[in-house]
Design an enzyme around this catalytic site. Structure first.
Site, PDB file in Angstrom:
ATOM      1  N   ASP A   1       0.834  -1.197   0.000  1.00 37.28           N
ATOM      2  CA  ASP A   1       0.000   0.000   0.000  1.00 37.28           C
ATOM      3  C   ASP A   1       0.874   1.256   0.000  1.00 37.28           C
ATOM      4  O   ASP A   1       1.939   1.286   0.632  1.00 37.28           O
ATOM      5  CB  ASP A   1      -0.902  -0.030   1.239  1.00 37.28           C
ATOM      6  CG  ASP A   1      -1.883   1.110   1.279  1.00 37.28           C
ATOM      7  OD1 ASP A   1      -2.646   1.255   0.305  1.00 37.28           O
ATOM      8  OD2 ASP A   1      -1.900   1.853   2.278  1.00 37.28           O
TER       9      ASP A   1
ATOM     10  N   GLU B   1       2.147  -0.114  -4.860  1.00 35.56           N
ATOM     11  CA  GLU B   1       1.132   0.863  -5.272  1.00 35.56           C
ATOM     12  C   GLU B   1       1.851   2.186  -5.492  1.00 35.56           C
ATOM     13  O   GLU B   1       2.028   2.978  -4.565  1.00 35.56           O
ATOM     14  CB  GLU B   1       0.028   1.005  -4.222  1.00 35.56           C
ATOM     15  CG  GLU B   1      -1.093   1.923  -4.688  1.00 35.56           C
ATOM     16  CD  GLU B   1      -2.051   2.294  -3.572  1.00 35.56           C
ATOM     17  OE1 GLU B   1      -3.211   2.642  -3.887  1.00 35.56           O
ATOM     18  OE2 GLU B   1      -1.661   2.283  -2.400  1.00 35.56           O
TER      19      GLU B   1
END
Length: 541
Positions: free
Chosen positions: A267, A296
């Site tokens: 993330d 990400e």
């Protein structure tokens, strides 16, 4: 030097070595066939190596555990959702709530539907039959919210979902199906309710104080991700934090890999930064060689490798979406794609996830309501270099707008044999998985004035896939140059999607004239063994 240039250099060097000492230059003295064979041999090795690596061109299926499959033991675990949390009925849709200042989050972040790892395992047949190679789960570690991006303890699975033993069982089940398991790692920040943060916040002398960054300049007293008060950022400059996350043998990253998972999606990886990403990736590879680390990273992907194996394709997604909706014309899209692949490198591109929608975006059918445009976008998703990433329910045509609407419970009532969206998705998955060039092939543009056209290719002529699309709103007739020296003059090109209704398409001196309607798409392969017993491919692989 990028991979394509390196292989060319390697092939020419190999060919030149055979003529060393002949008195002329290696290139001039080497027969054409010998040079070609050396080049093909170098390429063949590259593609064979890529085929052995499950991370290249894998089809990824993404699941929010709470929303994927109703739990069979819901009544027995209702106590896990105490007020102000709310347990919703499966047929209820998520709706935006109100801000809860005491909890420092929105009420819809603590609405639950009760799915768990065991109920997910009961629905794996759907994922497998769709053709997915990888199951990717949004965060499952102990957290307060439904989305679990506010970790309380990374080493513990949220009890609403199950236990670490359930993770092991899920990994074993997937491996038995020939599939892999990737988890979401949220290592840039934790949740405000985490015990380590509470202790750190309560005392400047607490040993966990240095795990976070405190100061009067921060609202709420601590540095938080994107100013979200529920998400205090970890101080990754502290070696103890990195030891806990990935550096030590008992760390989060390494221990889950030992439990059987096959990789991590990180993330907000752009916030973690290249240095720490590289450390984490090395630790993962050391623990489990061949494991996957996908970041990400919304930035342009160039230069983020080898800090991660692949990225979540933000740039690629935007190029696709803006091309199909007319914001980017076909020639500009071609230049953008060519530059991005060239500068990023084909190897990390193949491991990067090509997504059109996920838990942070409107669902595909909502973002692109026009079926013609939507199908064109999906064709590009499954034919451009990378690993297609499907968000649960998008294969069924589920609708959903901005957060939290796109996170609705799975509509199993739509998983029927007559669902056109499901049938189309299955066809694209089958196409991608069945074509060597789409899974592990290189990329080059086909020359066209008004169409978006490209080729995925390997060392073998029979593997070539030609993709020709018309993202405009008008019929387009154009002549396309196919710069593939192995595709013979007169070769018939076979439509792989069953959408071509015109006269048979044939290559004429490396050129192809084609007329496509608005949104028209061709995915073509050369017929290298025409009927009648004769083929001019007999001496060309």
């Amino acid at each position: 030097m990028n991979k394509r240039h390196f292989l060319t250099h390697l092939a020419l060097a190999a060919a030149g070595a055979a003529t060393a000492g002949t008195g002329g230059t290696a290139l001039a003295a080497t027969p054409v066939k010998q040079r070609a064979n050396a080049y093909d041999a170098a390429l063949a090795g590259a593609f064979e190596a890529r085929e052995k690596d499950w991370r290249n061109g894998a089809v990824v299926y993404q699941v929010l555990v709470d929303r994927f499959a109703p739990s069979a033991t819901l009544d027995a675990k209702r106590y896990l959702y105490p007020a102000p949390k709310v347990l919703r009925a499966w047929d209820e849709l998520p709706r935006a709530g109100k801000y809860l200042p005491d909890a420092k989050l929105w009420s819809h972040e603590i609405d639950f539907w009760g799915g768990d790892l065991r109920s997910l395992m009961g629905r794996l047949d759907h994922v497998q039959q769709l053709g997915a190679d990888v199951l990717y789960l949004n965060p499952i570690h102990l957290a307060y919210t439904n989305h679990k991006y506010d970790a309380l303890d990374y080493q513990v699975v949220s009890p609403e979902y199950g236990t670490r033993e359930d993770v092991k069982a899920l990994a074993q089940d997937l491996h038995g199906r020939g599939m892999k398991l990737v988890l979401d790692g949220v290592f840039n920040h934790m949740g405000r309710n985490a015990l380590v943060f509470k202790q750190a916040e309560g005392s400047a002398q607490n040993p966990y104080r240095s795990w976070f960054v405190f100061g009067p300049q921060y609202e709420g007293g601590a540095r938080t991700w994107a100013l979200a008060q529920n998400l205090p950022e970890l101080n990754l400059e502290n070696p103890a934090v990195r030891d806990h996350l990935y550096a030590k043998p008992n760390s989060v990253v390494r221990s889950y890999l030992r439990d059987g998972i096959d990789g991590w999606r990180l993330d907000v990886a752009f916030d973690i930064g290249p240095e720490f990403l590289a450390e984490l990736t090395r630790a993962a590879h050391q623990e489990k060689p061949g494991s996957l680390v996908v970041g990400e990273i919304a930035n342009y992907p160039k230069e983020w490798f080898p800090a991660v194996d692949g990225v979540l394709g933000f740039t690629l997604r935007q190029i696709i979406l803006r091309t199909v909706n007319g914001q980017i014309d076909a020639p500009a899209a071609a230049r953008m794609l060519d530059r991005m692949v060239s500068e990023t490198g084909i190897e990390p591109m193949l491991k990067s996830w090509v997504y059109l929608g996920n838990h942070d975006t409107s669902r595909l059918a909502t973002a692109i309501p026009d079926e013609r445009q939507r199908r064109l976008a999906q064709v590009l998703q499954f034919t451009l270099p990378g690993s297609p990433n499907l968000y649960y329910g998008d294969e069924l045509g589920m609708l959903g707008g901005e957060d939290p609407e796109m996170r609705a419970p799975m509509r199993w009532d739509l998983a029927t044999a007559d669902n056109a969206a499901l049938d189309w998705t299955r066809r694209l998955v089958k196409l991608h998985r069945g074509e060597r060039a789409l899974r592990v092939g290189n990329f080059r543009l086909l020359e066209s004035q008004r169409l978006l056209a490209f080729e995925r290719f390997t060392d073998r002529a029979r593997d070539a896939v030609l993709v020709i699309t018309n993202p405009s709103l008008q019929d387009v007739t154009d002549t396309v140059l196919i710069p593939d020296s192995k595709i013979m003059d007169g070769t018939r090109l076979v439509d792989q999607l069953g959408t071509w209704t015109g006269e048979p398409l044939r290559v004429q001196a490396a050129l192809l004239q084609v007329t496509l309607p608005p949104g028209g798409t061709l995915v073509l392969k050369p017929d290298v063994s025409p009927p009648g017993g004769y083929t001019n491919y007999k001496r060309v692989q």
